[in-house]
Design an enzyme around this catalytic site. Structure first.
Site, short mmCIF file in Angstrom:
data_model
loop_
_atom_site.label_atom_id
_atom_site.label_comp_id
_atom_site.label_asym_id
_atom_site.label_seq_id
_atom_site.Cartn_x
_atom_site.Cartn_y
_atom_site.Cartn_z
N SER A 152 0.84 -1.20 0.00
CA SER A 152 0.00 0.00 0.00
C SER A 152 0.87 1.25 0.00
CB SER A 152 -0.95 0.01 1.19
OG SER A 152 -0.25 0.48 2.32
N LYS A 153 0.32 2.30 -0.62
CA LYS A 153 1.09 3.54 -0.76
C LYS A 153 1.35 4.18 0.60
CE LYS A 153 -1.53 5.23 -4.18
NZ LYS A 153 -2.02 6.17 -5.18
N ARG A 154 0.46 3.91 1.54
CA ARG A 154 0.65 4.50 2.87
C ARG A 154 1.86 3.91 3.58
NH1 ARG A 154 -3.29 2.91 6.01
NH2 ARG A 154 -4.39 1.99 4.25
#
Ligand code: GLU
Length: 503
Positions: free
Chosen positions: A260-262
């Site tokens: 995930s980009k987070r």
């Protein structure tokens, strides 16, 4: 025309990648684009780019351009799309709102969909109550069968309705997937297909557009498996031919969690460009995440496995039966290895052009060097090309050569390595280098060795550390004597004296 590996006649296949412009492009989008494009090229089909921008809350203005830039950087060129047009224009869903309306009307008229006036607050209360009672969550059909007037008499009424699918209890929940075979997906809920803002949801828009754009194969991420039964119902109700579905496994972190980009900077495509990965290395890496290496057998029956492959080689061999259904681990060590290998394979001029933007970014110089400076950079490039894993490492090596002697900083770790006797080494080196006639790597090396290794009886590491620090300011530099040749006699002697005078 003959059938190819996938058993499909050339020219019949149409595939797409359909990203939502919700922020920095995700590496998964490149992965999907790569597999779709490889398949399309293998069978002589068409590859479309469609922008799925119906989620206005998550829409980000600059995201579409970033997406084009990154896919172009990777060389994943589409045949039809919002920027280049094509027979199914427009390719941006927000420009197709009128297209979806008749499909919604048809579903309502047929009794497959109904209006729902529930406010978001009421839906939240309903869900919480269901969870508390440990009942399955899902819309309770309060609005089903009611007119607006009838519904208005009940609590939680909103003026503008949404439209929901009326999902029958015996809805199909099995389908055949090109990669996975028979798949059992969960029973869908009464999914919203038209939102209060007049935009369709992804589910309706994807079905309508895949149909109208003649998509034959829907190749997308595993996370959409649970949506496929909803889509199949819509195809059935609208009397449309179903495409073939292929759900690619999700890319996973080394701890098996979803990328995930987070949590992971490497989920962002821009990160790879910033780090100095070459597009061909990233393409090769992404291909290997879902596809085996190339196996060849020579005349003597010796089998070799080759992981390095170009996009063209991948597309030429593409065969669905070889695509893996297991979640591939996103192991950056493999990518680093590929990148270093691809960097070494670049011809010198291409390599120089590739490192210049990184040197400009890190302010080694303000713009691409010309003339003698370009020649100097070429000489440095020869020394460092085999050493880089990432192009972003280049500025560290190049900087000392483009810094004036007086401005050269001696890095803390390089200074910490200077032992007693460093000044003596530097004095002896200066004395040995002054009479060197022809300033070549060989002459520099033999003069220094004679003076400090033979003369001062020092071990090479002890002898060369202060020289390296004086010349480059860093602990790890390109080969020392070659670097001195590039710097030239005056500059080298100045640097040696400058450090000695501080000791
Ligand atoms: N818009 C969806 C996404 O962002 C596309 C899913 C699909 O390919 O059907 O991934």
């Amino acid at each position: 025309m003959t059938e190819n590996a996938s058993g499909i006649l050339p020219g019949t296949v149409r595939v797409r990648v359909a990203p939502s412009p919700t922020g920095d492009p995700h590496v998964g989008t490149a992965y999907m684009a790569l597999f779709n494009l490889a398949f399309a090229r293998n069978v002589g089909g068409r590859f479309l780019l469609r922008i799925e921008d119906t989620d206005r809350a998550r829409f980000r203005e600059d995201s579409e351009q970033q997406l084009y830039d990154m896919l172009h950087w990777l060389g994943l060129q589409w045949d039809e799309g919002p920027d280049i047009g094509g027979p199914c224009e427009p390719y941006r869903q927000s420009e197709r709102l009128e297209t979806y309306r008749p499909f919604v009307e048809q579903l309502i008229e047929q009794g497959n969909a109904y209006r729902c006036w529930c406010t978001p607050e009421r839906l939240t209360q309903m869900r919480e109550a269901q969870q508390k009672a440990k009942r399955p969550t899902g819309y309770d059909r309060l609005c089903y069968g009611k007119t607006a007037e009838q519904r208005a008499t009940l609590p939680g009424f909103s003026e503008i309705p949404v439209v929901r699918m009326l999902v029958p209890k015996d809805a199909p929940i099995r389908f055949t997937d090109l990669i996975r075979g028979e798949v059992n997906a969960p029973m869908p809920d009464d999914q919203v297909i038209l939102k209060a803002d007049g935009f369709p949801t992804y589910h309706l828009a994807v079905v309508v557009d895949d149909h109208l754009m003649g998509i034959t194969h829907v190749v997308r991420g595993e996370e959409w498996i649970s949506s496929t039964p909803k889509h199949l119902l819509l195809y059935r109700w609208l009397g449309l031919d179903e495409p073939v579905f292929a759900h690619m496994p999700l890319l996973r972190n080394t701890d098996k969690s979803k990328i995930s980009k987070r949590k992971n900077p490497a989920a962002r495509l821009t990160w790879f460009a910033e780090q100095g990965y070459l597009p061909q290395a990233l393409i090769n890496f992404l291909a290997l995440l879902g596809y085996p290496p190339i196996i060849t057998t020579d005349d003597e029956g010796v089998v070799t496995e080759r992981e390095m492959m170009t996009f063209e080689e991948f597309a030429e061999r593409f065969d669905w039966s070889k695509v893996s259904s297991a979640g591939p681990i996103f192991d950056l060590k493999k990518l680093d290895w590929l990148n270093g290998t691809y960097i070494r394979e670049l011809d010198r001029e291409t390599f120089i052009d590739a490192i210049i933007p990184f040197c400009v970014r890190d302010e080694v110089f303000a713009e691409a060097p010309q003339g003698a400076d370009r020649e100097k950079l070429a000489a440095i490039a020869e020394l460092i090309q085999t050493r880089l894993v990432l192009l972003s490492e280049a500025p560290g090596y190049v900087r000392p050569f483009f810094t004036a002697a007086a401005d050269l900083q001696i890095a803390d770790d390089a200074r910490a390595q200077l032992k007693d006797g460093a000044a003596e080494v530097l004095t002896a080196t200066i004395a040995a280098l002054e009479p060197v006639d022809e300033w070549t790597t060989e002459n520099i090396e033999s003069a220094i060795r004679a003076a400090v290794i033979d003369g001062l009886e020092l071990k090479p590491k002890v002898a060369f550390t202060p020289i390296r620090s004086a010349v480059s300011g860093v602990r790890i530099s390109p080969p020392l004597f070659e670097s001195m040749e590039i710097l030239g006699r005056d500059e080298t002697l100045t640097r040696l004296a400058l450090l000695r005078d501080t000791l």
